[in-house]
Structures are given as structure tokens and as C-alpha cells.
Design a protein around this motif. Structure first.
Motif, PDB file in Angstrom:
ATOM      1  N   ASP A 155       2.197   0.035   3.261  1.00 51.71           N
ATOM      2  CA  ASP A 155       3.769   0.056   3.066  1.00 51.71           C
ATOM      3  C   ASP A 155       4.465  -0.228   1.887  1.00 51.71           C
ATOM      4  O   ASP A 155       5.338   0.190   1.481  1.00 51.71           O
ATOM      5  CB  ASP A 155       3.766  -1.397   4.232  1.00 51.71           C
ATOM      6  CG  ASP A 155       3.774  -1.416   4.982  1.00 51.71           C
ATOM      7  OD1 ASP A 155       3.944  -0.011   5.602  1.00 51.71           O
ATOM      8  OD2 ASP A 155       3.546  -2.332   6.077  1.00 51.71           O
ATOM      9  N   ILE A 156       3.426  -1.149   0.821  1.00 57.30           N
ATOM     10  CA  ILE A 156       3.729  -1.158  -0.541  1.00 57.30           C
ATOM     11  C   ILE A 156       3.923  -0.081  -1.407  1.00 57.30           C
ATOM     12  O   ILE A 156       4.626   0.056  -2.207  1.00 57.30           O
ATOM     13  CB  ILE A 156       2.933  -2.728  -1.243  1.00 57.30           C
ATOM     14  CG1 ILE A 156       3.089  -4.213   0.158  1.00 57.30           C
ATOM     15  CG2 ILE A 156       3.634  -3.795  -2.386  1.00 57.30           C
ATOM     16  CD1 ILE A 156       4.644  -4.401   0.087  1.00 57.30           C
ATOM     17  N   ALA A 157       2.487   0.723  -1.191  1.00 53.26           N
ATOM     18  CA  ALA A 157       2.873   1.709  -2.002  1.00 53.26           C
ATOM     19  C   ALA A 157       3.239   3.090  -1.985  1.00 53.26           C
ATOM     20  O   ALA A 157       3.692   3.740  -2.505  1.00 53.26           O
ATOM     21  CB  ALA A 157       0.536   2.674  -1.400  1.00 53.26           C
ATOM     22  N   LYS A 158       4.410   2.676  -0.078  1.00 50.97           N
ATOM     23  CA  LYS A 158       4.839   4.040   0.137  1.00 50.97           C
ATOM     24  C   LYS A 158       6.216   3.476  -0.963  1.00 50.97           C
ATOM     25  O   LYS A 158       7.050   4.259  -1.058  1.00 50.97           O
ATOM     26  CB  LYS A 158       5.621   3.847   1.300  1.00 50.97           C
ATOM     27  CG  LYS A 158       3.997   5.117   1.854  1.00 50.97           C
ATOM     28  CD  LYS A 158       3.773   5.198   3.530  1.00 50.97           C
ATOM     29  CE  LYS A 158       3.245   5.998   3.648  1.00 50.97           C
ATOM     30  NZ  LYS A 158       2.549   5.637   5.082  1.00 50.97           N
ATOM     31  N   ALA A 159       6.684   2.623  -0.702  1.00 48.63           N
ATOM     32  CA  ALA A 159       7.746   1.356  -1.007  1.00 48.63           C
ATOM     33  C   ALA A 159       8.149   2.012  -3.025  1.00 48.63           C
ATOM     34  O   ALA A 159       9.175   2.294  -3.886  1.00 48.63           O
ATOM     35  CB  ALA A 159       8.143   0.322  -0.824  1.00 48.63           C
ATOM     36  N   ALA A 160       5.928   2.019  -2.990  1.00 45.80           N
ATOM     37  CA  ALA A 160       6.487   1.852  -4.913  1.00 45.80           C
ATOM     38  C   ALA A 160       6.395   3.307  -5.190  1.00 45.80           C
ATOM     39  O   ALA A 160       7.442   3.934  -6.237  1.00 45.80           O
ATOM     40  CB  ALA A 160       5.751   1.715  -4.735  1.00 45.80           C
TER      41      ALA A 160
END
Ligand code: F3S
Length: 665
Positions: free
Chosen positions: A320-325
Motif C-alpha cells: 500500500d505504502i510503496a504504491k502510494a510512494a
């Protein structure tokens, strides 16, 4: 006919009762979890029972919600919880280790086990084929004593997933689509079991988002099979030995079947103020544009977003966080947006840091918050007056962010990141164009960083016996309800509308959460945001009754939404319908939950009307009660949707008294 996975797990934990849906069944519980802002009452109840240690295989006390020590109350609570855990052989996950559900599934979850948690999002663990049910704190205390837990045998819904999510779409889209179809109360009394070819395309973290937020449908829980994805996840956690394959039978029988094609989903958003008010992100833009007569391309004229929050237990996995980044890479957060990120566990934080994603977030102007629940339950990061907050969390009730004038919109991390860039509702595809394919490259790690040094393990029995429980001045004794009386004459202290949430009854925020171990203090703020005159009025009335609309007590499992009214003298609630966990909490704390036989009778009752019930104890046993409105001079009937055990608990004067009697036997 074959068996569903839900039925298999319930059967393997069966203690007594009936396995016919709607009837009462008792099951043995393997694991429990609690968290800091609800748990003090749980451990006070466990102390009151008088056992020397827990009787579960594993219980974990998480210190994860309120880590902003605005005064002495919360640190006092944490010291109490830590010492109580040592005394009773409970694991402690220390502040900074992560949010309970994410840590639990990663470090303690085992397929096929039953877990009860003092938090409504406990179903998160359903992602690995574990039957996880959110309950009130008194129920967790009961489970810790080893007494089988009562459960209404659920209806089991098969959700057949086909296809595959497109890049830019997240598991959040799946659960928002479910909410759009099922509504916030359509899942009452049901378990949603996800099957089909689409399931194998979802990793454990995606499944966890769906299972976690299944709570918003009012469901008992949600469940995924323990399959190859679960094996991979447990292997990456260094726990492959805990894996067993668990699948429903191919010809399993279900009460209901739903079909959902993952490939057909588009980015979705839950609009204020309920999680089932779901629209397409593009549609939202269009509607706003139509109002102002401008085309969607002109994004500057769409609704201005003041705040974006990426994180929470629902949507703060590694991917989730990697995609947001990746969405944010090469862009910057809009100058009018305050964008924060709360990563769910220390393990994921380290991994993201190692792989360079945290740097991308910081470069884009995202503020990294502590590893904790924080803003999700109004502990910091309140939106501005009338502010529009876009969050990847699971609830958007009015006031949930600590500010009743704010509007909260729930989206995926990809949409949140894109929105942070433009300052208005935007999809990842609109930012990334053809580069959206890059999101497909993000995979969960094959091996996570494993470091359990922030988990305190239980002490040996002899050592635990010597532990002294530390009690700060804010920790007041657990209030115990009066025994119910045969004749009742009470005034209406509140007439509530539909969908009143436990946030309305017991507000969140750093300040209010820190009062939860002090009921005399906290009860003064009961219904504070919904009706600030309630507490004083209920106290003055001495004994009273609350009238509620549909879905009364939805949302968080916090039992303070029952304890505080009980402390203020509320004896019964009559509503059109009552949410599952809250109903259990009312029963546990001696408030009789009743339902209008004819919902139109709700209209004829006003605040301060005097209601009389004769032979109440006898009528409770028949499950139907005659109520006379002395003020209006009319009568109506209410029913009790309660099992035999629930009636016994109510007649015993609440769960604590019942439990003590049970254990003495
Ligand atoms: Fe915490 Fe919010 Fe989840 S308060 S447990 S992050 S719903």
C-alpha cells in the motif's frame, strides 16, 4: 453437501449449543487481543474474576492507539496494562511496534484458530483463514478465562471473486464495492467468505484490507482460505511451520452467494458520513463539476482537499505504502494539502525504509507519523474547520477525525496519493498515465525483517505471581451494574436518530481516549458531540431509557458506549435495530437492548416521556415486553432479540456477575 470454511472452524472449536444459523453456539477461543484505549476495563474485569493467569493459548495486549501522552493519564494506563499483562502471562506489544491487527496477523495469527479481539476490526486476521471476531472488552476478559464464548451462529455468504484488480485499483475498491452493495447494516449476523479464482490474485495484505473493513457492513467477520498466498506470507514472516492449508469444500453449502469481478472495479470513494455512501472517484469529480458547471479536466475547481492521511490498520501494508510512494514520485504534495502517512508496523517501516520508499514520500513532502493508530481515531491531525479530509482509513463518521465540521472521504492509498498531489479528488491513473503499469511491479517482500524485540513475552508462572500491578490515580474501579428490577418507571433521556455510532456515544481523541479508565470522569462526556446536554440530564433523571433509530451503536467495539450510559443510570435501550457488538456490550453491562415490534412506535415517543414496564424480569424471559408511555397515555410492544445465555446474563446483572457465578460452578 460440503462445508464452508467458517463452518469447519466453528465445528473444530465447538463447545455447546446449536450450529443452526441464528441460534446460540458456544465456541472455544484460542487467542485474544486488546489495545490500550479499550483494554483497561478488560484487565480490571479479569482481575475481578480472580484467576491467576489467562487460559487462552495466547493473548496479546497492544499499546498502539494513543501514544500522544498529552498528560499523565495515558502513560499511567500503559504502565497498568504492562504490569497486568506480566501478572497474567499476556504478551505485550510495546508502543512503536505497530497497530494491533497488522502486528497480530504477522506475528501471532495461525490459520484455523479462533481469535476474539476488543476491537471491531479484529476480523483483519480473516486474511489468513483464522476466524477473528471483534467483541467488547468484557467478552475478551471472558475469553481469557477460558470460558467458551457465546455466538449467534452466523449465516455464511459466499463471495465469489473473479478477475484481477487493475493497476491503480486496490483491495479498498473491493470492500467499498461490497459496502455499496450490502450497506452498513446488511452484514448483520453474517460471515462473508471469499472464494473463487480472484482470491488467488490477492495477497494476504490485500485480503486483510477487505476482512478488516468487512466490519463496516456490520458482519460478524470475513474469512479467506488458507492457501498458497497464506503459506507465502507466513514463510516471509519466518513462520511457515504455522501454515496449514484450509479451504472450503468444493460443494460447500452457503446461505447466500454474491459475485464480484475484480477487473470491473474502478477507483471508489466512500463519501461523508457513512462508509457505504460509495461513489466512483471519477463520478465524484463529475458531480462536483456539474454543480460548478466546469469540466472534470479543470481540477482546480473541484472540491478542495485540505488533508490527506495514508495509513491505518486498513491500508498501510508494505505494498500500500510503496504504491502510494510511486504515485507521488517526481511530484510534490499540493501547497494547500497537509499530507501525512502512518505506517502500520515497525517491520513494514523498516522494509519501506530499506527499499527507498520512505525517501520518496519525504521527498514529495509527506509527513511521516508515528507507527500507531493516531489520526484514525482522532488522536492528532484534526482537519481544519469544514475541512475535507481524504483518508485510507475505514470509518468516516461525523466527528471521527475529532472535528464534526469536517468531511471525511475514504479511498485507497493510490487515490490518496494522487489526491495529495492535485489537492482535489484524483485517481492514480490520472497522475501516472501509462506509467500506472509500474504499480504492478510492487510485491510484498519474500522475507520481511523479523525483529520481535518490541514484544514482551509472558513471564514464567512463579515470576508472574510476584508481579505487582501498578495503578495510577486515573484508573478507577470498574463500575458494576445494579441487578435489574421487576418494575421499571424511567424517563427518556435521549431520543437518537439512525446510525448513531459508538463514536457519537463515546467520542474518540487523545483527550477523551485518555479518560477511558476513569468512568466517573468520562461519563460526563457521554454523547458529548451528539447531544452535550445528555450526561447532565441522565444523571439528574437517576434512571432512564434511551430511544434509538436504525443500526444503533454501529462502529467501534468500544464498550464505554455501554459502560458510560450504565454509569449514568440508563437501564434499557429501545431501538429500531442495534449493531451486533454494541448489543453484546449493552447486555454485558446490564442494559437491556430491546427492539420496537412496530418501528413506527418510535415516532410517538419524545424526550423526557415517562415509560413504565411492569413485571419486567418475567417479560424479559418471554422475549416480548409491554411498555406503557405514561406521558402520552398509550402502550406499545417491544421484543428482545436475545439468546438464552444473553437473557441469563441480563438477569444476572451483567457479564461480570454471570461469569463469577459460572466459574464458581
Ligand atoms: Fe487503529 Fe483505526 Fe485500525 S484506530 S485499530 S487504525 S481502525
Amino acid at each position: 453437501m460440503g462445508k464452508s470454511l467458517t463452518r469447519k472452524i466453528i465445528e473444530s472449536h465447538y463447545a455447546s449449543g446449536s450450529m443452526i444459523s441464528g441460534e446460540e453456539v458456544f465456541i472455544n477461543v484460542d487467542q485474544t487481543l486488546t489495545h490500550d484505549i479499550n483494554a483497561v476495563m478488560t484487565y480490571l474485569a479479569f482481575e475481578a474474576v480472580g484467576l491467576d493467569r489467562i487460559r487462552t493459548e495466547c493473548s496479546v495486549s497492544y499499546l498502539d492507539h494513543n501514544l500522544l501522552y498529552v498528560d499523565t493519564k495515558t502513560p499511567d494506563d500503559h504502565i497498568y496494562l504492562q504490569s497486568a499483562a506480566k501478572k497474567f502471562s499476556v504478551h505485550v506489544s510495546r508502543p512503536g511496534n505497530g497497530i494491533c491487527h497488522a502486528v497480530h496477523v504477522a506475528r501471532f495469527g495461525i490459520p484455523g484458530k479462533v481469535s476474539m479481539g476488543g476491537d471491531s476490526h479484529t476480523p483483519h486476521g480473516g486474511a489468513i483463514g483464522m476466524l477473528c471476531i471483534g467483541v467488547g472488552g468484557m467478552d475478551v476478559a471472558t475469553a481469557m478465562t477460558g470460558v467458551p464464548m457465546r455466538l449467534k451462529m452466523p449465516q455464511i455468504v459466499k463471495v465469489n471473486l473473479t478477475g484481477k484488480l487493475n493497476p491503480g485499483c486496490n483491495a479498498k475498491e473491493v470492500i467499498l464495492e461490497m459496502l455499496r452493495r450490502v450497506s452498513i447494516k446488511g452484514g448483520l449476523g453474517k460471515v462473508y467468505e471469499y472464494v473463487g479464482l480472484g482470491v488467488s490474485t490477492l495477497d494476504v495484505n490485500a485480503r486483510a484490507t477487505i476482512a478488516n473493513m468487512g466490519a463496516e457492513m456490520g458482519a460478524t467477520t470475513s474469512l479467506f482460505p488458507a492457501d498458497e498466498q497464506v503459506r507465502k506470507f507466513l514463510k516471509a514472516q519466518g513462520r511457515e511451520a504455522d501454515y496449514i492449508e484450509l479451504l472450503p469444500d468444493e460443494d460447500a453449502e452457503y446461505d447466500e452467494v454474491m459475485e464480484l469481478d475484480l477487473s470491473a472495479l474502478e477507483p471508489l470513494v466512500a463519501c461523508p458520513h457513512q462508509p457505504d455512501n460509495v461513489k466512483k472517484v471519477a463520478q465524484l469529480g463529475k458531480e462536483i463539476m456539474q454543480k460548478s458547471g466546469i469540466e472534470r479536466e479543470n481540477v482546480t475547481e473541484q472540491k478542495k482537499v485540505q488533508q490527506v492521511l495514508i495509513g491505518s490498520c486498513t491500508n498501510a501494508s508494505y505494498s500500500d505504502i510503496a504504491k502510494a510512494a510511486l504515485v507521488l514520485q517526481g511530484h510534490h504534495v499540493h501547497e494547500d494539502v497537509s499530507c501525512t502517512c502512518a505506517i502500520s508496523t515497525r517491520q513494514i517501516y523498516k522494509q519501506l525504509s530499506h527499499d527507498g520508499y520512505l525517501e520518496m514520500l519525504v521527498d514529495a513532502g509527506v509527513r511521516l507519523l508515528e507507527i500507531a493508530c493516531g489520526p484514525c481515531c482522532a488522536i492528532g491531525q484534526s482537519p481544519a474547520t469544514n475541512g475535507v479530509a481524504v483518508r485510507t482509513t475505514n470509518r468516516n463518521f461525523k466527528g471521527r477525525a475529532g472535528n464534526p465540521t469536517a468531511e471525511i472521504y475514504l479511498v485507497s492509498p493510490e487515490t490518496a496519493a494522487a489526491t495529495a498531489i492535485t489537492g482535489t479528488f484524483t485517481t492514480a491513473a490520472e497522475i501516472m498515465g501509462a506509467d500506472i503499469e509500474k504499480l504492478k511491479t510492487v510485491q510484498e517482500p519474500e522475507q520481511y525483517f523479523i525483529d520481535d524485540s518490541m514484544i514482551i513475552k509472558p513471564l514464567a508462572k512463579e515470576e508472574a505471581a510476584r508481579v505487582e500491578i501498578m495503578r495510577g490515580p486515573n484508573i478507577k474501579p470498574l463500575p458494576v451494574p445494579e441487578d435489574p428490577k421487576q418494575n421499571l418507571c424511567v424517563g427518556v433521556s435521549l431520543k437518537a436518530g439512525d446510525n448513531v455510532s459508538t463514536d457519537d456515544i463515546t467520542p474518540a481523541s487523545a483527550e477523551f481516549s485518555s479518560m477511558r479508565s476513569n468512568i466517573p470522569l468520562m461519563s460526563q462526556y457521554c454523547y458529548h458531540r451528539y447531544d452535550p446536554t445528555f450526561a447532565a440530564r441522565a444523571k439528574e433523571m437517576g434512571k432512564s431509557i434511551i430511544i434509538g433509530g436504525e443500526n444503533y451503536g454501529q462502529g467501534s467495539s468500544r464498550e464505554h458506549a455501554a459502560i458510560n450510559p450504565m454509569y449514568l443510570g440508563v437501564k434499557c435501550v429501545i431501538a429500531k435495530s442495534i449493531a451486533r457488538i454494541h448489543k453484546g456490550n449493552l447486555i454485558n453491562h446490564g442494559i437491556v437492548p430491546m427492539l420496537f415490534e412496530n418501528p413506527t412506535d418510535y415516532d410517538g415517543i419524545e424526550l423526557k416521556d415517562e415509560l413504565e414496564i411492569e413485571n419486567f424480569l418475567d417479560q424479559i424471559q418471554t422475549r416480548t415486553v409491554a411498555v406503557h408511555n405514561r406521558t402520552k397515555g398509550n402502550s406499545f410492544r417491544v421484543k428482545l432479540d436475545m439468546t438464552d445465555n444473553e437473557v441469563e446474563v441480563v438477569l444476572s446483572g451483567g457479564q461480570l456477575k454471570y461469569l463469577k457465578k459460572y466459574l464458581m460452578k
